[in-house]
Design a protein around this motif. Structure first.
Motif, PDB file in Angstrom:
ATOM      1  N   GLY A 150       0.780  -1.230   0.000  1.00 24.59           N
ATOM      2  CA  GLY A 150       0.000   0.000   0.000  1.00 24.59           C
ATOM      3  C   GLY A 150       0.803   1.266   0.000  1.00 24.59           C
ATOM      4  N   ALA A 151       1.935   1.273  -0.679  1.00 23.62           N
ATOM      5  CA  ALA A 151       2.765   2.472  -0.701  1.00 23.62           C
ATOM      6  C   ALA A 151       1.972   3.670  -1.223  1.00 23.62           C
ATOM      7  CB  ALA A 151       3.996   2.240  -1.566  1.00 23.62           C
ATOM      8  N   ILE A 152       2.180   4.802  -0.590  1.00 21.22           N
ATOM      9  CA  ILE A 152       1.453   6.001  -0.981  1.00 21.22           C
ATOM     10  C   ILE A 152       1.835   6.386  -2.408  1.00 21.22           C
ATOM     11  CG2 ILE A 152       3.175   7.605  -0.057  1.00 21.22           C
ATOM     12  CD1 ILE A 152       0.758   9.247   1.024  1.00 21.22           C
ATOM     13  N   ASN A 153       0.842   6.850  -3.156  1.00 24.19           N
ATOM     14  CA  ASN A 153       1.051   7.093  -4.571  1.00 24.19           C
ATOM     15  C   ASN A 153       0.270   8.338  -4.992  1.00 24.19           C
ATOM     16  OD1 ASN A 153       1.922   6.223  -7.338  1.00 24.19           O
ATOM     17  ND2 ASN A 153      -0.288   6.052  -7.634  1.00 24.19           N
ATOM     18  N   GLU A 154       0.837   9.080  -5.915  1.00 27.80           N
ATOM     19  CA  GLU A 154       0.185  10.309  -6.400  1.00 27.80           C
ATOM     20  C   GLU A 154       0.119  10.288  -7.913  1.00 27.80           C
ATOM     21  OE1 GLU A 154       0.110  14.270  -8.203  1.00 27.80           O
ATOM     22  OE2 GLU A 154       1.875  12.986  -8.089  1.00 27.80           O
ATOM     23  N   ARG A 155      -1.012  10.728  -8.451  1.00 31.49           N
ATOM     24  CA  ARG A 155      -1.125  10.887  -9.898  1.00 31.49           C
ATOM     25  C   ARG A 155      -2.047  12.070 -10.199  1.00 31.49           C
ATOM     26  NH1 ARG A 155      -4.546   6.344  -9.075  1.00 31.49           N
ATOM     27  NH2 ARG A 155      -6.691   6.673  -9.835  1.00 31.49           N
ATOM     28  N   THR A 156      -1.855  12.650 -11.343  1.00 32.10           N
ATOM     29  CA  THR A 156      -2.709  13.734 -11.811  1.00 32.10           C
ATOM     30  C   THR A 156      -3.566  13.214 -12.952  1.00 32.10           C
ATOM     31  OG1 THR A 156      -1.076  15.409 -11.182  1.00 32.10           O
ATOM     32  CG2 THR A 156      -2.777  16.064 -12.760  1.00 32.10           C
ATOM     33  N   GLU A 157      -4.871  13.333 -12.786  1.00 32.90           N
ATOM     34  CA  GLU A 157      -5.803  12.852 -13.793  1.00 32.90           C
ATOM     35  C   GLU A 157      -5.848  13.822 -14.985  1.00 32.90           C
ATOM     36  OE1 GLU A 157      -6.856  10.011 -13.349  1.00 32.90           O
ATOM     37  OE2 GLU A 157      -6.967   9.640 -11.188  1.00 32.90           O
ATOM     38  N   PRO A 158      -6.353  13.358 -16.136  1.00 31.85           N
ATOM     39  CA  PRO A 158      -6.424  14.237 -17.315  1.00 31.85           C
ATOM     40  C   PRO A 158      -7.211  15.519 -17.078  1.00 31.85           C
ATOM     41  CG  PRO A 158      -6.756  11.952 -17.950  1.00 31.85           C
ATOM     42  CD  PRO A 158      -6.737  11.973 -16.454  1.00 31.85           C
ATOM     43  N   ASP A 159      -8.161  15.495 -16.130  1.00 33.82           N
ATOM     44  CA  ASP A 159      -8.948  16.699 -15.863  1.00 33.82           C
ATOM     45  C   ASP A 159      -8.277  17.629 -14.864  1.00 33.82           C
ATOM     46  OD1 ASP A 159      -9.203  15.236 -13.566  1.00 33.82           O
ATOM     47  OD2 ASP A 159     -11.392  15.117 -13.590  1.00 33.82           O
ATOM     48  N   GLY A 160      -7.016  17.327 -14.482  1.00 33.09           N
ATOM     49  CA  GLY A 160      -6.282  18.172 -13.552  1.00 33.09           C
ATOM     50  C   GLY A 160      -6.486  17.824 -12.095  1.00 33.09           C
ATOM     51  N   ARG A 161      -7.295  16.825 -11.819  1.00 32.41           N
ATOM     52  CA  ARG A 161      -7.543  16.414 -10.433  1.00 32.41           C
ATOM     53  C   ARG A 161      -6.324  15.658  -9.905  1.00 32.41           C
ATOM     54  NH1 ARG A 161     -10.987  11.543  -9.198  1.00 32.41           N
ATOM     55  NH2 ARG A 161     -10.923  11.494 -11.470  1.00 32.41           N
ATOM     56  N   GLN A 162      -5.856  16.063  -8.730  1.00 29.94           N
ATOM     57  CA  GLN A 162      -4.738  15.373  -8.086  1.00 29.94           C
ATOM     58  C   GLN A 162      -5.293  14.301  -7.159  1.00 29.94           C
ATOM     59  OE1 GLN A 162      -2.226  17.902  -5.712  1.00 29.94           O
ATOM     60  NE2 GLN A 162      -0.594  16.394  -5.529  1.00 29.94           N
ATOM     61  N   ASN A 163      -4.804  13.093  -7.304  1.00 29.99           N
ATOM     62  CA  ASN A 163      -5.318  11.929  -6.576  1.00 29.99           C
ATOM     63  C   ASN A 163      -4.158  11.273  -5.834  1.00 29.99           C
ATOM     64  OD1 ASN A 163      -6.564   9.630  -5.680  1.00 29.99           O
ATOM     65  ND2 ASN A 163      -7.049   8.798  -7.699  1.00 29.99           N
ATOM     66  N   ILE A 164      -4.252  11.232  -4.502  1.00 34.10           N
ATOM     67  CA  ILE A 164      -3.233  10.569  -3.698  1.00 34.10           C
ATOM     68  C   ILE A 164      -3.880   9.370  -3.016  1.00 34.10           C
ATOM     69  CG2 ILE A 164      -1.624  10.771  -1.766  1.00 34.10           C
ATOM     70  CD1 ILE A 164      -1.307  13.705  -2.402  1.00 34.10           C
ATOM     71  N   THR A 165      -3.309   8.195  -3.203  1.00 37.52           N
ATOM     72  CA  THR A 165      -3.850   6.971  -2.625  1.00 37.52           C
ATOM     73  C   THR A 165      -2.869   6.384  -1.626  1.00 37.52           C
ATOM     74  OG1 THR A 165      -2.945   5.639  -4.436  1.00 37.52           O
ATOM     75  CG2 THR A 165      -5.201   6.453  -4.690  1.00 37.52           C
ATOM     76  N   ALA A 166      -3.419   5.756  -0.594  1.00 36.77           N
ATOM     77  CA  ALA A 166      -2.615   5.070   0.416  1.00 36.77           C
ATOM     78  C   ALA A 166      -3.439   3.921   0.971  1.00 36.77           C
ATOM     79  CB  ALA A 166      -2.204   6.031   1.529  1.00 36.77           C
ATOM     80  N   GLN A 167      -2.766   2.951   1.553  1.00 34.96           N
ATOM     81  CA  GLN A 167      -3.454   1.815   2.151  1.00 34.96           C
ATOM     82  C   GLN A 167      -2.786   1.467   3.478  1.00 34.96           C
ATOM     83  OE1 GLN A 167      -3.087  -2.487   0.820  1.00 34.96           O
ATOM     84  NE2 GLN A 167      -5.103  -2.020  -0.057  1.00 34.96           N
ATOM     85  N   TYR A 168      -3.609   1.286   4.497  1.00 27.97           N
ATOM     86  CA  TYR A 168      -3.094   0.892   5.809  1.00 27.97           C
ATOM     87  C   TYR A 168      -4.112  -0.010   6.490  1.00 27.97           C
ATOM     88  CZ  TYR A 168      -5.721   5.251   6.654  1.00 27.97           C
ATOM     89  OH  TYR A 168      -6.670   6.238   6.654  1.00 27.97           O
ATOM     90  N   ASP A 169      -3.625  -0.764   7.484  1.00 25.54           N
ATOM     91  CA  ASP A 169      -4.516  -1.645   8.229  1.00 25.54           C
ATOM     92  C   ASP A 169      -4.236  -1.528   9.716  1.00 25.54           C
ATOM     93  OD1 ASP A 169      -2.243  -3.195   8.801  1.00 25.54           O
ATOM     94  OD2 ASP A 169      -2.688  -4.675   7.245  1.00 25.54           O
ATOM     95  N   SER A 170      -4.999  -2.287  10.505  1.00 25.34           N
ATOM     96  CA  SER A 170      -4.932  -2.148  11.970  1.00 25.34           C
ATOM     97  C   SER A 170      -3.986  -3.151  12.605  1.00 25.34           C
ATOM     98  CB  SER A 170      -6.338  -2.321  12.558  1.00 25.34           C
ATOM     99  OG  SER A 170      -6.895  -3.569  12.159  1.00 25.34           O
ATOM    100  N   SER A 171      -2.883  -3.445  11.922  1.00 23.09           N
ATOM    101  CA  SER A 171      -2.004  -4.532  12.354  1.00 23.09           C
ATOM    102  C   SER A 171      -0.820  -4.095  13.202  1.00 23.09           C
ATOM    103  CB  SER A 171      -1.480  -5.279  11.123  1.00 23.09           C
ATOM    104  OG  SER A 171      -0.658  -4.426  10.336  1.00 23.09           O
ATOM    105  N   ASN A 181      -9.098  23.982 -14.522  1.00 21.24           N
ATOM    106  CA  ASN A 181     -10.009  23.061 -15.190  1.00 21.24           C
ATOM    107  C   ASN A 181     -11.404  23.070 -14.569  1.00 21.24           C
ATOM    108  OD1 ASN A 181      -7.935  22.080 -16.931  1.00 21.24           O
ATOM    109  ND2 ASN A 181      -7.176  20.818 -15.254  1.00 21.24           N
ATOM    110  N   THR A 182     -11.466  23.243 -13.268  1.00 18.20           N
ATOM    111  CA  THR A 182     -12.751  23.255 -12.554  1.00 18.20           C
ATOM    112  C   THR A 182     -12.754  24.444 -11.599  1.00 18.20           C
ATOM    113  OG1 THR A 182     -11.781  21.670 -10.978  1.00 18.20           O
ATOM    114  CG2 THR A 182     -13.208  20.781 -12.705  1.00 18.20           C
ATOM    115  N   PRO A 183     -13.237  25.592 -12.024  1.00 23.79           N
ATOM    116  CA  PRO A 183     -13.198  26.808 -11.190  1.00 23.79           C
ATOM    117  C   PRO A 183     -13.951  26.625  -9.869  1.00 23.79           C
ATOM    118  CG  PRO A 183     -13.710  27.332 -13.471  1.00 23.79           C
ATOM    119  CD  PRO A 183     -13.776  25.844 -13.362  1.00 23.79           C
ATOM    120  N   ASN A 184     -13.498  27.353  -8.853  1.00 25.85           N
ATOM    121  CA  ASN A 184     -14.146  27.387  -7.534  1.00 25.85           C
ATOM    122  C   ASN A 184     -14.106  26.042  -6.813  1.00 25.85           C
ATOM    123  OD1 ASN A 184     -14.957  30.130  -8.036  1.00 25.85           O
ATOM    124  ND2 ASN A 184     -16.647  29.329  -9.280  1.00 25.85           N
ATOM    125  N   THR A 185     -13.061  25.247  -7.088  1.00 26.75           N
ATOM    126  CA  THR A 185     -12.933  23.950  -6.412  1.00 26.75           C
ATOM    127  C   THR A 185     -11.560  23.798  -5.771  1.00 26.75           C
ATOM    128  OG1 THR A 185     -12.143  22.896  -8.450  1.00 26.75           O
ATOM    129  CG2 THR A 185     -14.521  22.839  -8.030  1.00 26.75           C
TER     130      THR A 185
END
Length: 336
Positions: free
Chosen positions: A103-124, A146-150
């Protein structure tokens, strides 16, 4: 309890080094906020290998409004709560959340300019913790070109999976956010008011100190999608100016997530208790959920800011609208 409170107060004055690898945090910068995202359930920033305040607004400024011990909770009403931080006899330490092997943290930028950061963790992280929970965390920010006022918020989507072989019942998913809006002198507590916007399911914080002549911003924690259970306003520092250790005890966290009668729920409640502007924590919980083995539920929150209350409300509305809107759609005009 007094000893624990004193220890925790002393620990808060220091910083806890993050022993995870350098990729334990990435930064949302696509909008008008700068927000660090971790892969172990903490909503504090990670800077120079240490936990630090988070959520800079505006991004071009130099003020961080979110206290570093803000975090994500998942648990039940029986005193079992997975968290980023726990109170031990030695002071504040890492809680149950641990980054998964894949679940290493990862970042990508979508074609619409949205920045998406994903991570995975558990209760272990804590041996013997009875709830086997896996969290896939997705956080989003938007480019206003790309998306004003957001651009004045981030959205946090939590996909909570029952990782055990039996059904889990009565599960709550919560965020505790300690906003520090009042810009006090070094060593003094933030003097803020917190109130509840029922329409938007938002606890919002603003400067309650009339003596400094400033009112910097409004900040908010909101539940965008999920079954609202409770919203609480609780002293992050008690009236003796010590960090309130109850916020780090799982038995009390369970009550805060489940029982909406044990704390103030709006500014009127605070005033009715004789309280004044203070350093308060905002807590919003969703649930209860019954999750069958290997199944999941999804809850979505947002952290937002605005120049005033109307601006904050506008931004919360925009966060709700864009988080529900289909992404990456193209429109074309056709005759007929």
């Amino acid at each position: 309890m007094k000893i624990q409170t004193l220890i925790l107060t002393l620990v808060w004055m220091l910083t806890i080094p993050i022993c995870a690898n350098a990729d334990s945090a990435l930064m949302h910068t696509s909008g008008n906020v700068e927000v660090s995202v971790t892969d172990f359930g903490s909503l504090g920033a990670v800077r120079n290998g240490q936990v630090a305040p988070n959520f800079k607004f505006p991004k071009a400024g130099n003020i961080y409004y979110l206290h570093q011990w803000s975090e994500i909770w998942v648990g039940d009403a029986k005193g079992n709560v997975a968290s980023a931080w726990d109170l031990t006899s030695s002071g504040l330490a890492f809680g149950n959340w641990a980054t998964t092997a894949t679940g290493a943290i990862n970042e990508r930028t979508e074609p619409d300019g949205r920045q998406n950061i994903t991570a995975q963790y558990d209760s272990s992280r804590t041996p013997g913790f009875p709830l086997k929970i896996l969290v896939d965390q997705q956080s989003f920010s938007w480019n206003p070109s790309n998306t004003p006022n957001t651009d004045d918020f981030i959205v946090i989507k939590l996909i909570v999976t029952n990782n055990s072989d039996i059904e889990l019942t009565g599960i709550y998913i919560a965020i505790i956010a300690n906003w520090d809006v009042d810009r006090t002198a070094a060593g003094q507590l933030s003097q803020d008011w917190v109130d509840w916007d029922e329409k938007r399911h938002t606890l919002f914080t603003y400067d309650g100190d009339d003596t400094d002549g400033t009112s910097p911003v409004y900040t908010g924690l909101t539940l965008l999608d999920g079954k609202l259970r409770a919203h609480q306003i609780f002293t992050f520092f008690n009236l003796n100016r010590q960090l309130d250790s109850r916020l780090f005890l799982d038995s009390f966290r369970s009550r805060l997530m489940d029982d909406s009668t044990i704390a103030a729920t709006n500014k009127q409640d605070l005033e009715g208790l004789g309280l004044t502007p203070w350093d308060y924590a905002s807590i919003i919980s969703a649930g209860p959920y019954d999750i069958k083995a290997k199944n999941f539920v999804t809850v979505t929150f947002a952290l937002a800011a605005g120049e005033n209350l109307a601006d904050l409300q506008k931004n919360v509305d925009a966060a709700r609208q864009i988080s529900y809107a289909p992404q990456r759609l193209a429109a074309a005009g056709l005759s007929g």
